[in-house]
Write an enzyme that holds these catalytic residues in place. Sequence first.
Site, PDB file in Angstrom:
ATOM      1  CB  THR A 292      34.957  36.558  31.840  1.00 12.40           C
ATOM      2  OG1 THR A 292      35.763  37.127  33.630  1.00 12.40           O
ATOM      3  CG2 THR A 292      33.748  36.370  32.876  1.00 12.40           C
TER       4      THR A 292
ATOM      5  CG  PHE B 162      30.089  38.109  30.818  1.00 14.90           C
ATOM      6  CD1 PHE B 162      29.749  38.296  32.562  1.00 14.90           C
ATOM      7  CD2 PHE B 162      30.976  38.754  30.640  1.00 14.90           C
ATOM      8  CE1 PHE B 162      30.759  38.793  33.234  1.00 14.90           C
ATOM      9  CE2 PHE B 162      32.494  39.055  31.138  1.00 14.90           C
ATOM     10  CZ  PHE B 162      31.981  39.110  32.769  1.00 14.90           C
TER      11      PHE B 162
END
Length: 363
Positions: free
Chosen positions: A263, A265
């Site tokens: 992921t 960010f």
Amino acid sequence: MSDTPVNLDELRQKIDRIDSDILRLISDRASCAQQVAKVKQGQDPDAVFYRPEREAQVLRRIMSLNNGPLDSEEMARLFREIMSACLALEQPVKVAYLGPEGTFTQQAALKHFGESAVSLPMAAIDEVFREVEAGAVNYGVVPVENSTEGVINHTLDSFMDSSMRICGEVVLRIHHHLLVADTTLRDKVSRIYSHPQSFAQCRKWLDAHYPRAERIPVSSNAEAARLVKSEWHSAAIAGDMAAKLYGLTPLAEKIEDRPDNSTRFLIIGNQDVPMAGDDKTSLVVAMRNQPGALHALLEPFHRHNIDLTRLETRPSRSGVWNYVFFIDFKGHREEPQVEALLEEVRLRAAELKVLGSYPQGVL
């Protein structure tokens, strides 16, 4: 290598001497950081102590100088913690993140800012934006895309209504574990809690190993871990930080369907970031609703030889069937060829907003 036998006591004495040298040098670095703080405060009472471009340059330099045996990323993580502790002597960085405590977003915040940063959980992505905009914290950390499940639309939508700038990025490898409490009857698990994204990222594993277990979506993986503590027949899908926070034990580790599951960010703040030497720029662009609009938007990037790294489309709030484009590309807005590109796109677009130029993620 010498054939002379090495004495264990001699090696331990050598390690002690090296440790003393490391301690002295870290203390010297911390003292130097304090002097930097005094100089900055003398020049500007409202001086910014954390400089994203400077930190990126230091970490890249460390990685380029490293000759092992520790790998370069591990060495950079050690220096990140040293830098975080030294910065805390100047002024601790306050960071808001999408909570609650124990989420992957908190893990990303600590990976980027170090354990000495003050991390504060927020209940929603737009709350992270509001805290930074109000000046209650220095920075915010929000998820923007997952390699398996794609973009997080709430984050993109928040940028459309905000004046916040992107100051950095961090990519986190996401490892999901099936966690249970000490009181769980492991052969009786009939209920599994997790965030909907995590269920999606572990779908095949769950179908193969727990096809009959009820899957209950909750607001976060940390919340899933908390619920498991009070139930004897349930498990949670969550990461290492949530497991440690709530005292849970992995029943199965790394159950994500794709081993490269990651992921990305974004770090948001109130200031523009100078060039670091290896940068990205993010834009949001609204084009006029006419034939060839997308080609008109993308053609200048090809002609200026600028590398696009992401293109996302979101519905515009200004009218039905109108869309805006979120674009990431390599380069900094202060570079001449990027300046020329932005001017050309601005002339072709109905609206252009530069979300920020920032160092590409180092760790």
